[in-house]
Design a protein around this motif. Structure first.
Motif, PDB file in Angstrom:
ATOM      1  N   SER A 273      10.050   2.936   9.561  1.00 31.32           N
ATOM      2  CA  SER A 273      11.303   3.645   9.260  1.00 31.32           C
ATOM      3  C   SER A 273      11.812   3.291   7.869  1.00 31.32           C
ATOM      4  N   ARG A 274      11.778   1.987   7.540  1.00 30.02           N
ATOM      5  CA  ARG A 274      12.252   1.558   6.205  1.00 30.02           C
ATOM      6  C   ARG A 274      11.419   2.210   5.102  1.00 30.02           C
ATOM      7  N   LEU A 275      10.112   2.230   5.285  1.00 30.39           N
ATOM      8  CA  LEU A 275       9.241   2.799   4.243  1.00 30.39           C
ATOM      9  C   LEU A 275       9.470   4.301   4.116  1.00 30.39           C
ATOM     10  N   ASN A 276       9.579   4.991   5.262  1.00 26.35           N
ATOM     11  CA  ASN A 276       9.811   6.440   5.200  1.00 26.35           C
ATOM     12  C   ASN A 276      11.169   6.752   4.577  1.00 26.35           C
ATOM     13  N   ALA A 277      12.178   5.929   4.901  1.00 29.38           N
ATOM     14  CA  ALA A 277      13.517   6.146   4.325  1.00 29.38           C
ATOM     15  C   ALA A 277      13.493   5.971   2.809  1.00 29.38           C
TER      16      ALA A 277
ATOM     17  N   ARG B  53       3.217   5.540   9.182  1.00 28.79           N
ATOM     18  CA  ARG B  53       3.319   5.864  10.602  1.00 28.79           C
ATOM     19  C   ARG B  53       3.027   4.591  11.383  1.00 28.79           C
ATOM     20  N   PHE B  54       3.699   4.444  12.508  1.00 28.68           N
ATOM     21  CA  PHE B  54       3.486   3.249  13.329  1.00 28.68           C
ATOM     22  C   PHE B  54       2.808   3.612  14.648  1.00 28.68           C
ATOM     23  N   TRP B  55       1.782   2.842  15.009  1.00 23.19           N
ATOM     24  CA  TRP B  55       1.172   2.945  16.340  1.00 23.19           C
ATOM     25  C   TRP B  55       1.268   1.574  17.007  1.00 23.19           C
ATOM     26  N   GLN B  56       1.819   1.543  18.212  1.00 22.82           N
ATOM     27  CA  GLN B  56       1.854   0.288  18.965  1.00 22.82           C
ATOM     28  C   GLN B  56       0.503   0.113  19.651  1.00 22.82           C
TER      29      GLN B  56
ATOM     30  N   LEU C 162       0.832  -1.211   0.000  1.00 27.53           N
ATOM     31  CA  LEU C 162       0.000   0.000   0.000  1.00 27.53           C
ATOM     32  C   LEU C 162       0.861   1.254   0.000  1.00 27.53           C
ATOM     33  N   ALA C 163       1.954   1.244   0.775  1.00 28.46           N
ATOM     34  CA  ALA C 163       2.854   2.408   0.778  1.00 28.46           C
ATOM     35  C   ALA C 163       3.491   2.582  -0.594  1.00 28.46           C
ATOM     36  N   GLU C 164       3.901   1.453  -1.208  1.00 30.80           N
ATOM     37  CA  GLU C 164       4.535   1.536  -2.539  1.00 30.80           C
ATOM     38  C   GLU C 164       3.545   2.025  -3.595  1.00 30.80           C
TER      39      GLU C 164
END
Ligand SMILES: NC(=O)c1ccc[n+]([C@@H]2O[C@H](COP(=O)([O-])OP(=O)(O)OC[C@H]3O[C@@H](n4cnc5c(N)ncnc54)[C@H](O)[C@@H]3O)[C@@H](O)[C@H]2O)c1
Length: 261
Positions: A58-62, A68-71, A36-38
């Protein structure tokens, strides 16, 4: 507000939408978040595994993508409500929801004959409540936008049964029944709701299987092998796409043909 990308036009321009993927940090969910990000969407990755989810975001943003990540433990309603409120504030209203959180009882799996039926509560929470709770958070805004797509991950076990699967089959069948019911109700609101039912797919969920067990399962699959997470993500991407606009309330098996509808 987290580090700043202006999301105000997301869900409007050029097919770029806000997507939520539960259990999106590892395995099938990781493949769905990535695809989805790609595809250019802004992805909210929800996972109770902080390390996997954070590393993936982090990998996707880089790579110049938006994630965004939510735990979050998706079985905890108060926490689910709080997290979706934050997603709405930080990214905007989700147009896509993928309910991927779930799992087999694994080491606690038993034959029904010898079972302690109290284990069912955990399976209901993990597979069914998580799906209901997260779906409830997105439908109002989707209805107001007259657009939304919800895809939930069940399992072929919902349709075939299987050894030590009485609880897993029951709750995944529940995911299918729930999805059909809300597909019916939400269709006039422009919201399509579908299910992907994977067969055995190479993720950490199969970590306890020996190579012999995997080979035996592969022999029972007409395509002769286990699935890859990316193949399940591809089926999800299709159901989220405009090409699937006339499909709702359906369950698509992605299982190498092991069981055919
Ligand atoms: N792998 C298979 O063979 C297979 C087959 C059929 C269906 N499925 C279904 O596909 C989905 C994904 O399976 P997988 O193999 O990728 O599993 P996985 O265990 O590899 O990944 C599941 C992810 O969900 C997260 N998670 C688990 N419980 C959570 C909770 N309560 N709240 C938030 N996050 C949570 C985990 O941390 C992990 O990141 C599940 O619904 C599973 O039932 C998997």
């Amino acid at each position: 507000m987290r580090e700043g990308v202006n999301m105000s036009d997301t869900n409007n321009g050029a097919g770029r939408r806000i997507a939520v993927v539960t259990g999106g940090g590892n395995g099938i969910g990781e493949a769905i978040s990535t695809s989805l990000a790609e595809a250019g969407h802004a992805v909210a990755i929800l996972d109770y595994d902080g390390e996997g989810g954070k590393a993936l975001a982090s990998r996707l943003n880089a790579a110049g993508l938006t994630a965004r990540f939510w735990q979050l433990d998706c079985t905890e309603l108060d926490a689910v409500e709080g997290t979706f409120a934050e997603i709405r504030e930080e990214l905007g209203d989700p147009a896509y929801l993928v309910n991927n959180v779930g799992g087999h009882a694994r080491t606690k799996a038993t034959d029904f004959l010898d079972s302690d039926v109290r284990t069912l509560d955990h399976m209901v929470a993990l597979n069914l409540k998580s799906t209901v709770y997260c779906s409830r958070q997105v439908v109002k805004a989707m209805s107001e936008a007259r657009f939304g797509r919800i895809v939930s991950i069940a399992s072929e076990a919902a349709l075939t049964g299987g050894p030590k699967c009485w609880d897993y089959s029951a709750v995944k069948a529940g995911v299918i029944g729930f999805s059909r019911a809300i597909a019916y109700e939400l269709a006039p609101h422009g919201i399509n709701v579908n299910v992907v039912a994977p067969g055995a797919t190479r993720t950490a969920a199969l970590a306890a299987w020996s190579e012999e067990q995997k080979a035996a399962v592969a022999r029972a699959i007409p395509l002769g092998r286990l699935g890859q997470p990316g193949e399940i993500a591809g089926t999800v991407a299709f159901l989220l796409s405009e090409e699937a606009s006339f499909i709702t309330g359906q369950t698509i098996l992605a299982n190498g043909g092991r069981w055919m509808v």
